[in-house]
Design a protein around this motif. Structure first.
Motif, mmCIF file in Angstrom:
data_model
loop_
_atom_site.group_PDB
_atom_site.id
_atom_site.type_symbol
_atom_site.label_atom_id
_atom_site.label_comp_id
_atom_site.label_asym_id
_atom_site.label_seq_id
_atom_site.Cartn_x
_atom_site.Cartn_y
_atom_site.Cartn_z
ATOM 1 N N LEU B 108 9.303 -4.679 -2.814
ATOM 2 C CA LEU B 108 8.433 -3.810 -3.595
ATOM 3 C C LEU B 108 7.538 -4.654 -4.508
ATOM 4 N N ILE B 111 4.560 -6.157 -2.458
ATOM 5 C CA ILE B 111 3.577 -5.308 -1.767
ATOM 6 C C ILE B 111 2.233 -5.337 -2.484
ATOM 7 N N PRO B 112 1.153 -5.575 -1.757
ATOM 8 C CA PRO B 112 -0.166 -5.664 -2.377
ATOM 9 C C PRO B 112 -0.569 -4.346 -3.028
ATOM 10 N N SER B 113 -1.334 -4.443 -4.093
ATOM 11 C CA SER B 113 -1.671 -3.234 -4.835
ATOM 12 C C SER B 113 -2.476 -2.251 -3.984
ATOM 13 N N ILE B 114 -3.265 -2.776 -3.038
ATOM 14 C CA ILE B 114 -4.084 -1.879 -2.235
ATOM 15 C C ILE B 114 -3.202 -0.930 -1.412
ATOM 16 N N ILE B 115 -2.008 -1.427 -0.990
ATOM 17 C CA ILE B 115 -1.084 -0.572 -0.244
ATOM 18 C C ILE B 115 -0.546 0.531 -1.159
ATOM 19 N N PHE B 116 -0.196 0.149 -2.397
ATOM 20 C CA PHE B 116 0.221 1.171 -3.353
ATOM 21 C C PHE B 116 -0.901 2.192 -3.548
ATOM 22 N N LEU B 118 -3.322 3.083 -1.398
ATOM 23 C CA LEU B 118 -3.394 3.956 -0.217
ATOM 24 C C LEU B 118 -2.288 5.002 -0.273
ATOM 25 N N PHE B 119 -1.076 4.501 -0.558
ATOM 26 C CA PHE B 119 0.095 5.361 -0.579
ATOM 27 C C PHE B 119 -0.042 6.441 -1.657
ATOM 28 N N PHE B 121 -2.694 7.543 -3.024
ATOM 29 C CA PHE B 121 -3.789 8.450 -2.678
ATOM 30 C C PHE B 121 -3.297 9.517 -1.700
ATOM 31 N N VAL B 122 -2.589 9.100 -0.647
ATOM 32 C CA VAL B 122 -2.127 10.066 0.354
ATOM 33 C C VAL B 122 -1.065 10.990 -0.233
ATOM 34 N N LEU B 123 -0.061 10.393 -0.920
ATOM 35 C CA LEU B 123 1.065 11.206 -1.384
ATOM 36 C C LEU B 123 0.675 12.101 -2.564
ATOM 37 N N PHE B 143 5.807 2.922 -9.518
ATOM 38 C CA PHE B 143 6.392 2.198 -8.389
ATOM 39 C C PHE B 143 6.051 0.717 -8.452
ATOM 40 N N ALA B 207 -7.460 -1.637 -8.451
ATOM 41 C CA ALA B 207 -7.568 -0.951 -7.165
ATOM 42 C C ALA B 207 -6.751 0.344 -7.164
ATOM 43 N N PHE B 211 -8.093 4.373 -6.795
ATOM 44 C CA PHE B 211 -7.643 5.210 -5.680
ATOM 45 C C PHE B 211 -6.890 6.454 -6.140
#
Lengths: 271, 277, 283
Positions: B108, B111-116, B118-119, B121-123, B143, B207, B211
């Motif tokens: 955890l 994990i790159p901030s851009i993935i957080f 994206l996540f 944003f979707v969730l 998170f 980032a 998002f």
């Protein structure tokens, strides 16, 4: 300690929810095109000063975000600046709120004032890659001055419009630098003497030089007269017929006062 | 025998120069930002609202946005993080589950901030319908800072001498009573350090905030409002070329905040270490 | 009383499992959004395809993978000499007091927002690169220098910690045998701290691969396989952040799929770093 934290958390959540629900009736969310965003913010400011009970939240995000968030109901109004709306926008009501000219811009020190459509296509496709070939200056030491082509990212409304209206099927050079907002493209152009790019007419300042296309300068006069024709519509998208304050806001944008605000800040009014 | 001594001297100089360059870079960056930014900063810059998209005026809404977003993240991440740290240090012997949890925490953290982004944003923004809001941003940020809080708290709890626990247990305290009354108070400076480092992380992040929390430039009135943090404001001002002066000013405030936070965290950590050594 | 204790323990277990839950949730959402397009294009078509033109239905991210690799290697070339100098000097040559002051100062570099680094790159590095190397400014070189500085604190601080963890008796033994301090460092201390240093480097690589905002500002973002350090490139992270705003349908899925590739890469780096670090402990 944990009990306290938990209770604070609960309180915060409850207050948040209550406030959120309380305000939902009076909040208008609008998102999408970054090109229209500054204008929407200005319009929202004016609308809110006339209607103090309403909050208008303007988000950028891009045309796709605008379309998606209207479809999913996250916002009531989406903004899109595409020449043709994609199939994802099917079923949405679209209103043209303004028109926007796209301008080819270079660094103010660049001697070039005019380019033919053919030359622009050659530059952006990478066929011509030095300013000398276009009649511009050599570098300080007489070396070839390479052109730094700046473009928007794939999917951008401005980029799609530019491709439709100017490149007309010519492929963009893969070596083009990519920036993901109009402001960022403008920053590249005003800081790099060898750069060329396209930006919306509304953001042109003396920091960059707007280039005439085939002798027609992108002046407000030429644009209004229809002589300068690299122009695209800006859509406001809604899902079904709007009610209440959101409708009032759209009416305000289309009203003479709203259209005047749009015109004063460099976009073309539709009425 | 001349040669090894010669090398010793050379290497010592080389290593010193490398260190000097690193320290120079750090001071250069900080001083450059402060030199360009501080002239803009005054009380009015801090306390007034921006005008004309940030071209003029101050950054007050961004300061509020940063504080509120960070608070949401901290309020949720602290109990989760400290709870996890307690479980990992006080309740378990070595085991498969523990190594999985520890591995999960490490992952955890990486994990790159851009993935957080994206996540989140979707969730939160789309799936749960929270929109771009402080709540979406804060939850996503939770998170991101969780691993920091877990790791720092774990270290702090581990550093509490075992004799403390034994005294409490021998006096008839239960395990939980021992933790609440003895272990946690002793480990508090370390735990606070972790929280402070989490605060720093959420202040510097850009980032993820764009998002999930959006970038509306206004003072938020509820957790469902979008907000713009100082980092996002700086990014937009600088990248869009809206106002270089105000961009530098915002950066100066950011750098000073981060400096103070880090200094405070080290001071606390130092106190904790001095206490048990 | 007993049952209350058990309840607390159970509650804490649930809390501890939250990190795993979050990790799984992230994986679930990213995969759910991105997997369909990978299956449609094919794994090799997606990863090895060299054309990225989502609106024409071309989804190859190979240039971005190579771009990420170039920038990461460049960042290591910039960062390693400096961070290793710092770590070795502070651990072996400096006084304890200097170390106590400089270590937190270097770690401060990690606290500066990445957008500030990107901005420094734009205003200071671009003109320098333009003047001394030619080109336009945004390129592999600029991005490598800025990223190299950004990962300095990660590598330095982990390497320093593992150098300090080498027992003092190791050094004494070597010095007693007549070795100089540098010989001792080279032949005794560095080998003993090898695994810790290596896992620090890998975590630094992870940070470089994952950096987004600074890279967007300084790498130029062209989708090409670079031929030199002066070519502009696009990284995987930049691809997502650049195009997310306007992406619809397959294009959007392809960006999430880029996220999947990134996610897996970072996971592998984490596992490797973890394994190496654990191997070091066993020795």
């Amino acid at each position: 300690m944990f009990k306290q934290i938990a209770s604070i958390l609960m309180c915060a959540a409850i207050i948040g929810c209550a406030k959120g629900n309380m305000q939902q009736a009076e909040t208008i969310n609008i998102a999408g095109s970054t090109a229209f965003q500054p204008f929407a913010e200005k319009l929202a400011e004016e609308f809110m000063s006339a209607h103090p009970d309403v909050r208008v939240n303007v988000q950028g995000g891009g045309s796709a975000v605008g379309i998606q968030s209207v479809q999913s109901g996250v916002v009531q109004i989406g903004m899109a600046d595409l020449v043709t709306l994609p199939k994802e926008a099917e079923g949405l009501n679209s209103i043209v709120a303004a028109k926007d000219a796209i301008v080819i811009a270079v660094h103010p020190d660049n001697k070039i004032d005019n380019l033919s459509l053919q030359q622009i296509q050659d530059v952006f496709s990478g066929k011509v890659n030095s300013w000398e070939q276009l009649g511009g200056e050599k570098g300080e030491k007489g070396e070839k001055k390479t052109i730094a082509v700046v473009s928007r990212e794939e999917g951008s409304g401005t980029r799609n419009s530019f491709h439709d209206l100017v490149l007309k099927g010519v492929q963009l050079s893969p070596h083009a630098l990519i920036q993901n907002s109009t402001g960022a493209v403008k920053m590249m152009i005003q800081t790099d003497p060898s750069a060329i790019g396209y930006i919306t007419h509304g953001v042109v300042t003396p920091d960059v030089k707007a280039v005439a296309i085939d002798g027609i300068a992108p002046s407000l006069k030429n644009i209004k007269a229809g002589k300068y024709n690299v122009v695209r519509p800006i859509f406001l998208l809604t899902k079904g017929e709007l009610q209440g304050k959101a409708k009032e806001f759209i009416d305000f944008i289309l009203s003479p006062q709203g259209q005047k605000t749009i015109a004063d800040n460099g976009l073309l009014p539709v009425k | 025998m001349l040669k090894p001594i010669f090398w010793e001297q050379v290497m010592k100089k080389v290593l010193f120069i490398g260190t000097a360059i690193t320290v120079f870079i750090l001071f250069f960056i900080i001083l450059y930002i402060l030199k360009n930014g501080l002239p803009v900063v005054d009380l009015e810059f801090l306390l007034s609202s921006p005008k004309d998209f940030g071209r003029a005026g101050g950054i007050f809404p961004c300061i509020v946005g940063t504080i509120v977003l960070t608070l949401v993240a901290i309020v949720i991440a602290t109990p989760l993080g400290v709870g996890t740290a307690i479980y990992l240090t006080e309740y378990t012997k070595k085991g498969r589950l523990i190594s999985i949890i520890r591995f999960g925490t490490e992952c955890l953290a990486g994990i790159p901030s851009i993935i957080f982004g994206l996540f989140g944003f979707v969730l939160f923004v789309v799936y749960l319908g929270l929109g771009w809001s402080i709540l979406s941003g804060g939850l996503t940020m939770t998170f991101m800072i969780l691993p920091t809080i877990i790791r720092t708290s774990e270290e702090a709890i581990k550093s509490v001498p075992n004799s403390y626990r034994e005294v409490s247990l021998s006096l008839g305290g239960t395990k939980w009573q021992t933790i609440v009354n003895v272990v946690l108070p002793s480990a508090l400076p370390g735990i606070v350090t972790g929280i402070i480092l989490g605060v720093a992380r959420s202040i510097e992040e850009t980032a993820v905030v764009i998002f999930t929390a959006g970038s509306v430039l206004r003072i938020p009135t509820s957790l469902f409002d979008s907000c713009r943090t100082m980092s996002v404001h700086f990014y937009i001002l600088a990248r869009e070329g809206i106002s270089m002066e105000n961009a530098y000013g915002t950066a100066a405030i950011l750098v000073i905040t981060i400096l103070l936070i880090n200094m405070f965290a080290y001071w606390l950590m130092h106190r904790l270490m001095a206490k048990y050594s | 009383m007993k049952s209350k204790e058990n309840l607390i323990q159970f509650g804490l277990l649930l809390t501890a499992l939250s990190t795993i839950a979050i990790l799984l949730l992230i994986a679930l959402f990213i995969f759910q959004e991105g997997l369909p397009i990978i299956l449609k294009v094919g794994i090799s078509g997606f990863i090895c395809g060299s054309h990225w033109s989502p609106q024409q239905g071309q989804f190859g991210i190979f240039p971005m993978i190579i771009g990420t690799a170039w920038i990461t290697v460049g960042a290591l070339l910039v960062s390693l000499p400096l961070s290793m100098s710092c770590a070795i000097y502070l651990s072996e040559f400096s006084t304890a007091k200097v170390r106590a002051i400089l270590k937190p100062i270097i770690e401060l570099l990690a606290g500066i927002p990445s957008v500030v680094y990107g901005f420094i790159g734009m205003v200071i590095l671009f003109p320098m690169v333009r003047n001394y190397f030619g080109g336009t400014g945004p390129c592999v070189l600029s991005a490598s220098i800025i990223l190299g500085i950004m990962i300095l604190p990660t590598i330095t601080s982990i390497a320093l910690d593992s150098l300090r963890a080498v027992p003092y008796s190791f050094r004494e033994g070597s010095l007693a045998l007549g070795a100089t301090r540098w010989q001792t460092i080279r032949m005794v201390v560095l080998p003993a701290a090898k695994s810790g240093i290596l896992s620090g480097i890998i975590l630094g690589v992870g940070r470089a691969v994952g950096e987004t905002m600074a890279v967007i500002m300084i790498a130029g973002n062209s989708v090409i396989i670079p031929n030199s350090f002066l070519d502009p490139v696009r990284t995987l992270t930049a691809n997502i952040a650049l195009e997310m705003n306007y992406a619809i349908g397959d294009h959007r899925q392809a960006l999430f799929a880029t996220g999947i590739v990134l996610f897996i890469t970072i996971m592998i780096l984490n596992v490797v770093a973890n394994t190496i670090a654990r191997g070091g402990v066993k020795e």
